[in-house]
Design a protein around this motif. Structure first.
Motif, PDB file in Angstrom:
ATOM      1  N   PRO A 193       0.795  -1.234   0.000  1.00  0.00           N
ATOM      2  CA  PRO A 193       0.000   0.000   0.000  1.00  0.00           C
ATOM      3  C   PRO A 193       0.826   1.281   0.000  1.00  0.00           C
ATOM      4  O   PRO A 193       0.462   2.249  -0.683  1.00  0.00           O
ATOM      5  CB  PRO A 193      -0.843  -0.126   1.279  1.00  0.00           C
ATOM      6  CG  PRO A 193      -0.964  -1.601   1.503  1.00  0.00           C
ATOM      7  CD  PRO A 193       0.344  -2.179   1.046  1.00  0.00           C
ATOM      8  N   ASP A 194       1.925   1.332   0.752  1.00  0.00           N
ATOM      9  CA  ASP A 194       2.738   2.547   0.780  1.00  0.00           C
ATOM     10  C   ASP A 194       3.340   2.840  -0.583  1.00  0.00           C
ATOM     11  O   ASP A 194       3.359   3.985  -1.042  1.00  0.00           O
ATOM     12  CB  ASP A 194       3.860   2.418   1.817  1.00  0.00           C
ATOM     13  CG  ASP A 194       3.342   2.510   3.245  1.00  0.00           C
ATOM     14  OD1 ASP A 194       2.332   3.201   3.457  1.00  0.00           O
ATOM     15  OD2 ASP A 194       3.945   1.884   4.131  1.00  0.00           O
ATOM     16  N   THR A 195       3.842   1.799  -1.241  1.00  0.00           N
ATOM     17  CA  THR A 195       4.429   1.989  -2.566  1.00  0.00           C
ATOM     18  C   THR A 195       3.381   2.454  -3.562  1.00  0.00           C
ATOM     19  O   THR A 195       3.599   3.394  -4.342  1.00  0.00           O
ATOM     20  CB  THR A 195       5.075   0.688  -3.060  1.00  0.00           C
ATOM     21  OG1 THR A 195       6.178   0.354  -2.214  1.00  0.00           O
ATOM     22  CG2 THR A 195       5.570   0.830  -4.496  1.00  0.00           C
ATOM     23  N   LEU A 196       2.216   1.814  -3.552  1.00  0.00           N
ATOM     24  CA  LEU A 196       1.169   2.193  -4.489  1.00  0.00           C
ATOM     25  C   LEU A 196       0.663   3.604  -4.232  1.00  0.00           C
ATOM     26  O   LEU A 196       0.335   4.344  -5.168  1.00  0.00           O
ATOM     27  CB  LEU A 196       0.014   1.191  -4.414  1.00  0.00           C
ATOM     28  CG  LEU A 196       0.330  -0.205  -4.955  1.00  0.00           C
ATOM     29  CD1 LEU A 196      -0.840  -1.145  -4.708  1.00  0.00           C
ATOM     30  CD2 LEU A 196       0.683  -0.153  -6.440  1.00  0.00           C
ATOM     31  N   ASP A 197       0.620   4.000  -2.976  1.00  0.00           N
ATOM     32  CA  ASP A 197       0.205   5.367  -2.653  1.00  0.00           C
ATOM     33  C   ASP A 197       1.216   6.368  -3.204  1.00  0.00           C
ATOM     34  O   ASP A 197       0.858   7.434  -3.710  1.00  0.00           O
ATOM     35  CB  ASP A 197       0.068   5.516  -1.138  1.00  0.00           C
ATOM     36  CG  ASP A 197      -0.758   6.731  -0.756  1.00  0.00           C
ATOM     37  OD1 ASP A 197      -1.724   7.058  -1.481  1.00  0.00           O
ATOM     38  OD2 ASP A 197      -0.443   7.360   0.263  1.00  0.00           O
ATOM     39  N   MET A 198       2.501   6.018  -3.113  1.00  0.00           N
ATOM     40  CA  MET A 198       3.542   6.860  -3.672  1.00  0.00           C
ATOM     41  C   MET A 198       3.401   6.965  -5.186  1.00  0.00           C
ATOM     42  O   MET A 198       3.472   8.052  -5.769  1.00  0.00           O
ATOM     43  CB  MET A 198       4.913   6.284  -3.317  1.00  0.00           C
ATOM     44  CG  MET A 198       6.058   7.104  -3.858  1.00  0.00           C
ATOM     45  SD  MET A 198       7.706   6.343  -3.747  1.00  0.00           S
ATOM     46  CE  MET A 198       7.546   5.054  -2.549  1.00  0.00           C
ATOM     47  N   VAL A 199       3.196   5.838  -5.839  1.00  0.00           N
ATOM     48  CA  VAL A 199       3.050   5.818  -7.293  1.00  0.00           C
ATOM     49  C   VAL A 199       1.833   6.636  -7.720  1.00  0.00           C
ATOM     50  O   VAL A 199       1.891   7.432  -8.657  1.00  0.00           O
ATOM     51  CB  VAL A 199       2.930   4.375  -7.804  1.00  0.00           C
ATOM     52  CG1 VAL A 199       2.638   4.352  -9.299  1.00  0.00           C
ATOM     53  CG2 VAL A 199       4.191   3.583  -7.496  1.00  0.00           C
ATOM     54  N   ALA A 200       0.735   6.450  -7.006  1.00  0.00           N
ATOM     55  CA  ALA A 200      -0.518   7.098  -7.381  1.00  0.00           C
ATOM     56  C   ALA A 200      -0.449   8.615  -7.294  1.00  0.00           C
ATOM     57  O   ALA A 200      -1.144   9.317  -8.029  1.00  0.00           O
ATOM     58  CB  ALA A 200      -1.655   6.583  -6.499  1.00  0.00           C
ATOM     59  N   SER A 201       0.369   9.132  -6.392  1.00  0.00           N
ATOM     60  CA  SER A 201       0.404  10.576  -6.208  1.00  0.00           C
ATOM     61  C   SER A 201       1.458  11.262  -7.067  1.00  0.00           C
ATOM     62  O   SER A 201       1.672  12.469  -6.954  1.00  0.00           O
ATOM     63  CB  SER A 201       0.632  10.912  -4.728  1.00  0.00           C
ATOM     64  OG  SER A 201       1.753  10.243  -4.211  1.00  0.00           O
ATOM     65  N   ALA A 202       2.120  10.518  -7.954  1.00  0.00           N
ATOM     66  CA  ALA A 202       3.014  11.130  -8.925  1.00  0.00           C
ATOM     67  C   ALA A 202       2.194  11.773 -10.039  1.00  0.00           C
ATOM     68  O   ALA A 202       1.020  11.457 -10.232  1.00  0.00           O
ATOM     69  CB  ALA A 202       3.963  10.079  -9.511  1.00  0.00           C
ATOM     70  N   ASP A 203       2.821  12.670 -10.771  1.00  0.00           N
ATOM     71  CA  ASP A 203       2.127  13.308 -11.894  1.00  0.00           C
ATOM     72  C   ASP A 203       1.924  12.329 -13.042  1.00  0.00           C
ATOM     73  O   ASP A 203       0.910  12.377 -13.735  1.00  0.00           O
ATOM     74  CB  ASP A 203       2.931  14.513 -12.395  1.00  0.00           C
ATOM     75  CG  ASP A 203       3.131  15.558 -11.319  1.00  0.00           C
ATOM     76  OD1 ASP A 203       2.147  15.876 -10.624  1.00  0.00           O
ATOM     77  OD2 ASP A 203       4.266  16.049 -11.170  1.00  0.00           O
ATOM     78  N   LEU A 204       2.896  11.454 -13.249  1.00  0.00           N
ATOM     79  CA  LEU A 204       2.806  10.451 -14.311  1.00  0.00           C
ATOM     80  C   LEU A 204       3.251   9.099 -13.776  1.00  0.00           C
ATOM     81  O   LEU A 204       4.448   8.855 -13.621  1.00  0.00           O
ATOM     82  CB  LEU A 204       3.689  10.848 -15.505  1.00  0.00           C
ATOM     83  CG  LEU A 204       3.744   9.847 -16.670  1.00  0.00           C
ATOM     84  CD1 LEU A 204       2.367   9.697 -17.311  1.00  0.00           C
ATOM     85  CD2 LEU A 204       4.778  10.285 -17.702  1.00  0.00           C
ATOM     86  N   PRO A 205       2.292   8.204 -13.469  1.00  0.00           N
ATOM     87  CA  PRO A 205       2.670   6.854 -13.043  1.00  0.00           C
ATOM     88  C   PRO A 205       2.973   5.989 -14.269  1.00  0.00           C
ATOM     89  O   PRO A 205       2.178   5.929 -15.200  1.00  0.00           O
ATOM     90  CB  PRO A 205       1.425   6.338 -12.311  1.00  0.00           C
ATOM     91  CG  PRO A 205       0.451   7.475 -12.275  1.00  0.00           C
ATOM     92  CD  PRO A 205       0.843   8.420 -13.350  1.00  0.00           C
ATOM     93  N   ILE A 206       4.127   5.336 -14.255  1.00  0.00           N
ATOM     94  CA  ILE A 206       4.508   4.422 -15.333  1.00  0.00           C
ATOM     95  C   ILE A 206       4.683   3.030 -14.737  1.00  0.00           C
ATOM     96  O   ILE A 206       5.396   2.852 -13.749  1.00  0.00           O
ATOM     97  CB  ILE A 206       5.816   4.858 -16.009  1.00  0.00           C
ATOM     98  CG1 ILE A 206       5.638   6.214 -16.714  1.00  0.00           C
ATOM     99  CG2 ILE A 206       6.289   3.809 -17.008  1.00  0.00           C
ATOM    100  CD1 ILE A 206       6.923   6.731 -17.352  1.00  0.00           C
ATOM    101  N   VAL A 207       4.026   2.052 -15.338  1.00  0.00           N
ATOM    102  CA  VAL A 207       4.170   0.656 -14.927  1.00  0.00           C
ATOM    103  C   VAL A 207       4.937  -0.081 -16.011  1.00  0.00           C
ATOM    104  O   VAL A 207       4.612   0.024 -17.201  1.00  0.00           O
ATOM    105  CB  VAL A 207       2.802  -0.008 -14.678  1.00  0.00           C
ATOM    106  CG1 VAL A 207       2.962  -1.495 -14.396  1.00  0.00           C
ATOM    107  CG2 VAL A 207       2.079   0.679 -13.521  1.00  0.00           C
ATOM    108  N   VAL A 208       5.970  -0.822 -15.617  1.00  0.00           N
ATOM    109  CA  VAL A 208       6.797  -1.569 -16.558  1.00  0.00           C
ATOM    110  C   VAL A 208       6.180  -2.946 -16.774  1.00  0.00           C
ATOM    111  O   VAL A 208       5.864  -3.663 -15.818  1.00  0.00           O
ATOM    112  CB  VAL A 208       8.241  -1.692 -16.051  1.00  0.00           C
ATOM    113  CG1 VAL A 208       9.082  -2.505 -17.031  1.00  0.00           C
ATOM    114  CG2 VAL A 208       8.852  -0.310 -15.847  1.00  0.00           C
ATOM    115  N   LEU A 209       6.021  -3.308 -18.045  1.00  0.00           N
ATOM    116  CA  LEU A 209       5.376  -4.568 -18.429  1.00  0.00           C
ATOM    117  C   LEU A 209       6.368  -5.421 -19.207  1.00  0.00           C
ATOM    118  O   LEU A 209       6.940  -4.974 -20.200  1.00  0.00           O
ATOM    119  CB  LEU A 209       4.148  -4.267 -19.302  1.00  0.00           C
ATOM    120  CG  LEU A 209       3.436  -5.448 -19.966  1.00  0.00           C
ATOM    121  CD1 LEU A 209       2.834  -6.387 -18.923  1.00  0.00           C
ATOM    122  CD2 LEU A 209       2.356  -4.939 -20.917  1.00  0.00           C
ATOM    123  N   ALA A 210       6.591  -6.646 -18.742  1.00  0.00           N
ATOM    124  CA  ALA A 210       7.473  -7.593 -19.426  1.00  0.00           C
ATOM    125  C   ALA A 210       6.627  -8.705 -20.053  1.00  0.00           C
ATOM    126  O   ALA A 210       5.488  -8.951 -19.635  1.00  0.00           O
ATOM    127  CB  ALA A 210       8.480  -8.178 -18.448  1.00  0.00           C
TER     128      ALA A 210
END
Length: 285
Positions: free
Chosen positions: A144-161
């Motif tokens: 949850p802490d990591t996702l909260d950090m990601v969510a509050s960025a201006d541009l969240p990028i998720v890496v897909l392999a």
């Protein structure tokens, strides 16, 4: 080390003027997809474009972004969170005038909870107009802490392999960001693919799967990074591929990713717990 940051009081405009810095978080569901490699190389690529870029390393480990560049700083982001040092005192010079905020000790879990983020808000706010991009290498987890950090960025990028396990990890991360953190726009970077066409096809399949359940969230494909042995060769030398082998396929793809991001009109997320608090942090009651 103390950097010669621009003095905000000498910059034109008022203190309430919208910040120039855009916070971009690089995330994944689990380590092993090349998240840190993309974060570090993207930050350096933007700096090579003469953009005022900072890499914030929030994912400590033996192969973290800081050590990937051959840096061995005496202090880290933990010293800022602990109130012992300022950002200016811990930031180090990376290649091509890139500013690097080092990760903490490798034996500590990379977590930046709400309390830590509020402290970072105060620490980074004075530099809201002295940077163009803040690239955050987030912990390789979906807690949850990591996702909260990601969510509050201006541009969240998720890496897909492309492998099935990492595909589902990325889907789980996107699902949690959308349903539990109300993120409506998420960017995807496909990594370790054969070529751009495979990256586009991988993204299309991912969007189709996610679209069955996440009808209110828009996914966009920012680019594909090909599998390239030069990435590993550079890493073995504690260098970044965009620096060591700028003509390698992966380096060229990451450079293009930087150019794409540079053309985006990225809105600044305002108020509340905006990561690194580029705006004021308010609390009710």
């Amino acid at each position: 080390m103390t950097l010669a940051w621009p003095d905000i009081t000498e910059l034109p405009g008022t203190a309430g003027q919208a910040r120039s810095a855009r916070v971009i978080s690089i995330a994944c569901g689990r380590s092993g997809v090349g998240k840190t490699t993309i974060a570090a190389n993207l930050a350096l690529g933007l700096s090579k474009m003469r953009r005022r870029a900072m890499l914030v390393d929030c994912d400590p480990g033996p192969a973290d972004a800081t050590r990937m560049m051959g840096l061995a700083p005496a202090h880290s982001i933990d010293d800022v969170v602990g109130g012992r040092l300022t950002v200016d005192e811990i930031v180090v010079d990376g290649p091509e005038a890139l500013f690097v905020v080092p990760a903490g000790p490798t034996d500590r879990a990379g977590r930046v909870d709400l309390s830590a983020r509020l402290k970072l808000a105060d620490a980074f706010r004075p530099h809201r107009r002295s940077l163009d991009f803040v690239i955050v290498d987030t912990p390789g987890s979906a807690d949850p802490d990591t996702l909260d950090m990601v969510a509050s960025a201006d541009l969240p990028i998720v890496v897909l392999a492309p492998d099935a396990e990492r595909f589902m990890d990325a889907y789980g991360t996107v699902k949690l960001l959308a349903l539990e953190h109300d993120v409506r726009e998420i960017a995807i970077v496909t990594n370790r693919v054969a070529d751009e066409a495979m990256g586009q096809e991988l993204f299309r399949r991912f969007r189709d799967v996610a679209g069955r359940f996440l009808t209110d969230t828009t996914l966009s494909h920012l680019g594909a990074i090909p599998r390239d042995d030069r990435v590993l060769t550079a890493a073995a030398r504690r260098r970044l591929v965009v620096d060591q082998y700028p003509h390698a396929r992966a380096a060229q793809a990451i450079a293009q990713l930087g150019r794409t991001i540079d053309t985006l009109a990225i809105p600044a997320r305002r108020g509340g717990d905006s990561f690194f608090g580029m705006e004021a942090v308010f609390r009710a009651g």
